[in-house]
Every structure is written in structure tokens, then in C-alpha cells.
Design a protein around this motif. Structure first.
Motif, mmCIF file in Angstrom:
data_model
loop_
_atom_site.group_PDB
_atom_site.id
_atom_site.type_symbol
_atom_site.label_atom_id
_atom_site.label_comp_id
_atom_site.label_asym_id
_atom_site.label_seq_id
_atom_site.Cartn_x
_atom_site.Cartn_y
_atom_site.Cartn_z
ATOM 1 N N VAL A 137 -12.653 11.938 -32.458
ATOM 2 C CA VAL A 137 -12.376 10.494 -32.463
ATOM 3 C C VAL A 137 -11.217 10.253 -33.414
ATOM 4 O O VAL A 137 -11.141 10.848 -34.497
ATOM 5 C CB VAL A 137 -13.611 9.679 -32.905
ATOM 6 C CG1 VAL A 137 -13.271 8.192 -32.970
ATOM 7 C CG2 VAL A 137 -14.781 9.928 -31.972
ATOM 8 N N GLU A 138 -10.324 9.372 -33.001
ATOM 9 C CA GLU A 138 -9.207 8.971 -33.849
ATOM 10 C C GLU A 138 -9.242 7.456 -33.967
ATOM 11 O O GLU A 138 -9.275 6.748 -32.957
ATOM 12 C CB GLU A 138 -7.889 9.419 -33.227
ATOM 13 C CG GLU A 138 -6.692 9.290 -34.132
ATOM 14 C CD GLU A 138 -5.464 10.006 -33.565
ATOM 15 O OE1 GLU A 138 -4.380 9.401 -33.583
ATOM 16 O OE2 GLU A 138 -5.613 11.155 -33.106
ATOM 17 N N ALA B 160 -3.517 4.037 -30.924
ATOM 18 C CA ALA B 160 -4.784 3.505 -30.439
ATOM 19 C C ALA B 160 -5.961 4.301 -30.987
ATOM 20 O O ALA B 160 -5.805 5.412 -31.500
ATOM 21 C CB ALA B 160 -4.808 3.555 -28.909
ATOM 22 N N THR B 161 -7.146 3.714 -30.874
ATOM 23 C CA THR B 161 -8.374 4.462 -31.141
ATOM 24 C C THR B 161 -8.701 5.288 -29.906
ATOM 25 O O THR B 161 -8.578 4.806 -28.770
ATOM 26 C CB THR B 161 -9.525 3.499 -31.474
ATOM 27 O OG1 THR B 161 -9.325 2.983 -32.783
ATOM 28 C CG2 THR B 161 -10.870 4.205 -31.429
ATOM 29 N N PHE C 205 -11.475 8.219 -28.113
ATOM 30 C CA PHE C 205 -12.707 8.997 -28.061
ATOM 31 C C PHE C 205 -12.493 10.103 -27.030
ATOM 32 O O PHE C 205 -12.335 9.820 -25.842
ATOM 33 C CB PHE C 205 -13.900 8.128 -27.650
ATOM 34 C CG PHE C 205 -14.236 7.033 -28.615
ATOM 35 C CD1 PHE C 205 -15.233 7.188 -29.575
ATOM 36 C CD2 PHE C 205 -13.554 5.821 -28.579
ATOM 37 C CE1 PHE C 205 -15.540 6.181 -30.466
ATOM 38 C CE2 PHE C 205 -13.852 4.803 -29.469
ATOM 39 C CZ PHE C 205 -14.848 4.984 -30.417
ATOM 40 N N LEU C 206 -12.451 11.370 -27.479
ATOM 41 C CA LEU C 206 -12.275 12.490 -26.566
ATOM 42 C C LEU C 206 -13.618 13.144 -26.287
ATOM 43 O O LEU C 206 -14.324 13.551 -27.214
ATOM 44 C CB LEU C 206 -11.325 13.525 -27.167
ATOM 45 C CG LEU C 206 -9.893 13.076 -27.477
ATOM 46 C CD1 LEU C 206 -9.056 14.278 -27.911
ATOM 47 C CD2 LEU C 206 -9.252 12.394 -26.286
ATOM 48 N N GLY C 207 -13.953 13.233 -24.997
ATOM 49 C CA GLY C 207 -15.197 13.855 -24.588
ATOM 50 C C GLY C 207 -14.950 14.995 -23.626
ATOM 51 O O GLY C 207 -13.845 15.165 -23.100
ATOM 52 N N THR C 208 -15.963 15.780 -23.370
ATOM 53 C CA THR C 208 -15.821 16.928 -22.480
ATOM 54 C C THR C 208 -15.675 16.514 -21.017
ATOM 55 O O THR C 208 -15.171 17.296 -20.201
ATOM 56 C CB THR C 208 -17.040 17.861 -22.619
ATOM 57 O OG1 THR C 208 -18.244 17.089 -22.428
ATOM 58 C CG2 THR C 208 -17.077 18.505 -23.997
ATOM 59 N N ASP C 209 -16.079 15.292 -20.662
ATOM 60 C CA ASP C 209 -15.985 14.824 -19.276
ATOM 61 C C ASP C 209 -14.938 13.732 -19.079
ATOM 62 O O ASP C 209 -14.449 13.544 -17.962
ATOM 63 C CB ASP C 209 -17.347 14.294 -18.797
ATOM 64 C CG ASP C 209 -18.406 15.382 -18.760
ATOM 65 O OD1 ASP C 209 -18.032 16.570 -18.637
ATOM 66 O OD2 ASP C 209 -19.607 15.043 -18.848
ATOM 67 N N ALA C 210 -14.602 13.013 -20.146
ATOM 68 C CA ALA C 210 -13.619 11.928 -20.037
ATOM 69 C C ALA C 210 -13.185 11.516 -21.433
ATOM 70 O O ALA C 210 -13.815 11.869 -22.433
ATOM 71 C CB ALA C 210 -14.206 10.730 -19.291
ATOM 72 N N GLY C 211 -12.100 10.783 -21.481
ATOM 73 C CA GLY C 211 -11.612 10.226 -22.743
ATOM 74 C C GLY C 211 -11.452 8.731 -22.620
ATOM 75 O O GLY C 211 -11.310 8.195 -21.510
ATOM 76 N N LEU C 212 -11.477 8.053 -23.757
ATOM 77 C CA LEU C 212 -11.380 6.591 -23.763
ATOM 78 C C LEU C 212 -10.367 6.175 -24.817
ATOM 79 O O LEU C 212 -10.459 6.587 -25.977
ATOM 80 C CB LEU C 212 -12.750 5.982 -24.066
ATOM 81 C CG LEU C 212 -12.994 4.523 -23.687
ATOM 82 C CD1 LEU C 212 -12.818 4.303 -22.184
ATOM 83 C CD2 LEU C 212 -14.406 4.098 -24.096
ATOM 84 N N LYS C 213 -9.368 5.381 -24.394
ATOM 85 C CA LYS C 213 -8.367 4.840 -25.317
ATOM 86 C C LYS C 213 -8.605 3.352 -25.456
ATOM 87 O O LYS C 213 -8.740 2.632 -24.464
ATOM 88 C CB LYS C 213 -6.948 5.103 -24.808
ATOM 89 C CG LYS C 213 -5.871 4.577 -25.748
ATOM 90 C CD LYS C 213 -4.480 5.067 -25.366
ATOM 91 C CE LYS C 213 -3.942 4.357 -24.150
ATOM 92 N NZ LYS C 213 -2.540 4.724 -23.873
ATOM 93 N N VAL C 214 -8.649 2.872 -26.711
ATOM 94 C CA VAL C 214 -8.981 1.480 -26.997
ATOM 95 C C VAL C 214 -7.928 0.903 -27.936
ATOM 96 O O VAL C 214 -7.580 1.532 -28.943
ATOM 97 C CB VAL C 214 -10.382 1.360 -27.647
ATOM 98 C CG1 VAL C 214 -10.846 -0.082 -27.663
ATOM 99 C CG2 VAL C 214 -11.393 2.246 -26.938
#
Length: 360
Positions: A151-152, A254-255, A257-266
């Protein structure tokens, strides 16, 4: 007949006006007292805010002797510990403005006082009340991203350095880390379910705050205006945390969240030199994933709303007092981010990685 919740305001500076405004919108709340350490200031505040029936005191201990259900603590950071502990031990429910405390030891003492007195200690992080912040948490905790391993988070203002009590190490404890960094940490940690941190490696600086070209109180500037840290958690999770009051850059990014199935940029909502930090609402959410044999991305629709997030924070606390519910944003959670900030400051001072100190 509706039970009236009797509230006292401790500290009558600018943020206290926002608390009064929010409470006045609640028909079941009565503001019955205000206190400030500056003689006469509480009376002036009460008169200016139209609190004609409210008692005014020159100390919080006098206020706590009154017939009250709860208090809003709106004092400078250095006063949070003493006023919160005294309020809890006096049997009052507590809504405490962020940051929770100046030191980790103070935060531990406050959580202990809440437990021993069987009273709530709720910390004021209003961005949690953005419906899109709740949607973010639902997405991450649903497992859509798989295992989240990195997470960043953080944010930066091109210019946005406060003064006064905010830049005194004695009064504030920390600078950008405590002032706006605490919002970034809560945004990420609450989304993840507040995992347990293990170690921190950090760097801080105050090149802008101590330069008279950029700050009118440069000779009094004692805290950091920039910080970056790598935090390791249990379950192979790593978080990069970065924050800045001033910089020669438009954004710190941006913030993610890196995951093994998908990532999310916020990204945060808002624009201008004081924006770019997580003290408000979400501006956009984008999911990155693989589908139909290729890379794709999906814009997560944002929930439209007209909520005043600060008002929602105060309302939730007042309703919890009225209904006997637990603290909406419990001090036990925010204790974890206080431990991280403590680790950041220790690591930066020692110039090496340190262990995060939390009770077993």
C-alpha cells in the motif's frame, strides 16, 4: 420524550466553532458549558456563538464538575492527554480532535483510562464518513484484490504550512506527520482493518519550514514539514507513507492498494495548494485487473452525496452517547497509528529501522 445529551466544549479555538455548529443541528443535544485556559475566553466564545445558557469556565476541571454526558476536546495537541484522561475519569464520554496525542505513552494512558472508566474515547477522523471511503473499505475487505501486499499512501501540499502551535515540537509533538499524515494513515489502515505494524524505516526534513523565504515563523519552526516511511506489518504487508506540508511538486501521487488479483488507485477530492491530502473526500477510484486475456481497468462509480463529513462525525458521537453505543472511532485503533508515527520520528532521529512499540 427524547433524552437530551448534555455536551461541554473544552478549548474554544477555531475547530470548536465547527463542533458547536454540528451539535446545534441535533435536536437531542444541548451545549451546556465551555472551558478555555485563557481567562474570559470561554465566556466570549459562548456569547459569540449564541450559547446564552452555557456556563463558562477557565479550566477543564471546573467544567468536568458540571452535569455533562460528554465533551468535545478542541485544545492544542499538547493538552489532549490531560484533558481526555481527566474527562474519562470524571465519567464523561469523549470526542477528541486529531491527532490523538503528542506521544505514544500518552495515547496508551488515554486508552487505559477509557477502559478503566468504561467510557468511550472517540477520535475525530471525519473522512471515514464519506460513503466512498466506506465503499473503498468494502472493496478491499471483500477480497476482490486478492492478498493485499503493498500500500502506498500520503499526500502533499505544494504550499500549506500552518504556524503557531502546529510548529512547536513541545506543543504539537510532530508536524506534517501528525497534522495531515494521521488522515492518510487512518484512510489506509482503516481500509485494511488496522493490521499490526512491526517495523518502521523513515526519513524526515524541514527544509521549507526553517527557511524564511517560505515561512514567516522560520525561527520558531521545530517540526518536520516532510516525511517518508516504509512500514512493515504482519502477514507480509508493506506500506509506504509519505507526507509534505510544502514541496516543489504538484503531487506525491495517488494512494494505491496492490493485490495479487487486482490493484486499486484512489485520489483525494479537492483542488488548489491546500488540497492533495486525505483530510476530506475521495475524488476517484480505479481498479486495475486482467480480464478476457488482457490488461484492463474499471472506474469505480463514486456515490454522490451532500453530506457534511464533519457534521457526520459529531452526529455519530452524539448518537453513540445517547444510545449507549461503543466509540465510533475507538482510541484503541488510533493507538496503532500513534505507534507508527512514534516509530517514524524515532527512526528518522536514529537514521535506522526501528521496531514499532505496541502493548502485547
Amino acid at each position: 420524550m427524547m433524552n437530551m445529551v448534555k455536551i461541554g466544549i473544552i478549548g474554544t479555538g477555531g475547530i470548536a466553532r465547527a463542533h458547536v455548529s454540528a451539535y446545534r443541528k441535533l435536536p437531542f443535544v444541548q451545549i451546556v458549558a465551555a472551558a478555555d485556559v485563557i481567562p474570559g475566553r470561554a465566556r466570549e466564545f459562548a456569547e459569540r456563538e449564541g450559547l446564552t445558557d452555557a456556563a463558562a469556565y477557565d479550566s477543564h476541571t471546573e467544567l468536568l464538575a458540571a452535569d455533562l454526558d460528554g465533551v468535545s476536546i478542541c485544545t492544542p495537541n499538547v493538552s489532549h492527554h490531560r484533558t481526555a484522561v481527566d474527562s474519562l475519569r470524571a465519567g464523561k464520554q469523549v470526542l477528541l480532535e486529531k491527532p490523538m496525542s503528542v506521544t505514544l505513552a500518552e495515547a496508551l494512558d488515554m486508552v487505559k483510562a477509557a477502559k478503566e472508566s468504561d467510557r468511550m474515547l472517540s477520535i475525530g477522523f471525519q473522512p471515514r464518513y464519506d460513503p466512498n471511503m466506506k465503499r473503498l473499505q468494502e472493496i478491499v475487505q471483500s477480497g476482490r484484490l486478492g492478498q493485499v501486499y503493498y500500500v502506498e499512501t500520503g499526500g502533499g501540499r505544494r504550499r500549506g504550512m500552518p504556524g503557531g502551535t502546529f510548529i512547536s515540537k513541545t506543543l504539537a509533538g510532530a508536524g506534517a506527520m501528525a497534522d495531515i499524515g494521521c488522515y492518510s494513515l487512518d484512510m489506509a489502515l482503516n481500509t485494511l482493518g488496522y493490521p499490526r505494524p512491526l517495523t518502521v524505516s523513515a526519513f524526515t526534513a524541514n527544509h521549507f519550514g526553517t527557511n524564511p523565504l517560505y515561512h514567516p515563523e522560520a525561527n520558531k519552526f521545530e517540526v518536520e514539514d516532510f516525511g517518508v516511511a516504509m512500514v512493515r506489518f504482519e502477514n507480509d504487508l508493506t506500506l509506504q507513507f509519505k507526507i509534505s506540508w510544502a514541496m516543489h511538486m504538484d503531487t506525491l501521487g495517488a494512494t494505491m492498494f496492490l493485490g495479487t488479483d487486482a490493484g486499486l488507485k484512489v485520489t483525494p477530492a479537492g483542488s488548489g495548494p491546500w488540497s492533495g491530502v486525505w483530510d476530506g473526500a475521495i475524488g476517484s477510484m480505479t481498479m486495475f485487473h486482467d480480464d478476457f486475456g488482457g490488461h484492463t481497468s474499471t472506474e469505480v462509480p463514486l456515490i454522490g452525496h451532500q453530506l457534511n463529513l464533519f457534521d457526520e462525525k459529531v452526529r455519530d458521537f452524539a448518537e453513540a452517547v445517547r444510545d449507549g453505543r461503543p466509540a465510533p472511532i475507538p482510541g484503541e485503533q488510533i493507538l496503532i497509528q500513534q505507534a507508527i508515527i512514534d516509530g517514524v520520528l524515532r527512526s528518522a532521529d536514529l537514521r535506522r529501522e526501528v521496531s514499532v512499540q505496541l502493548p502485547v
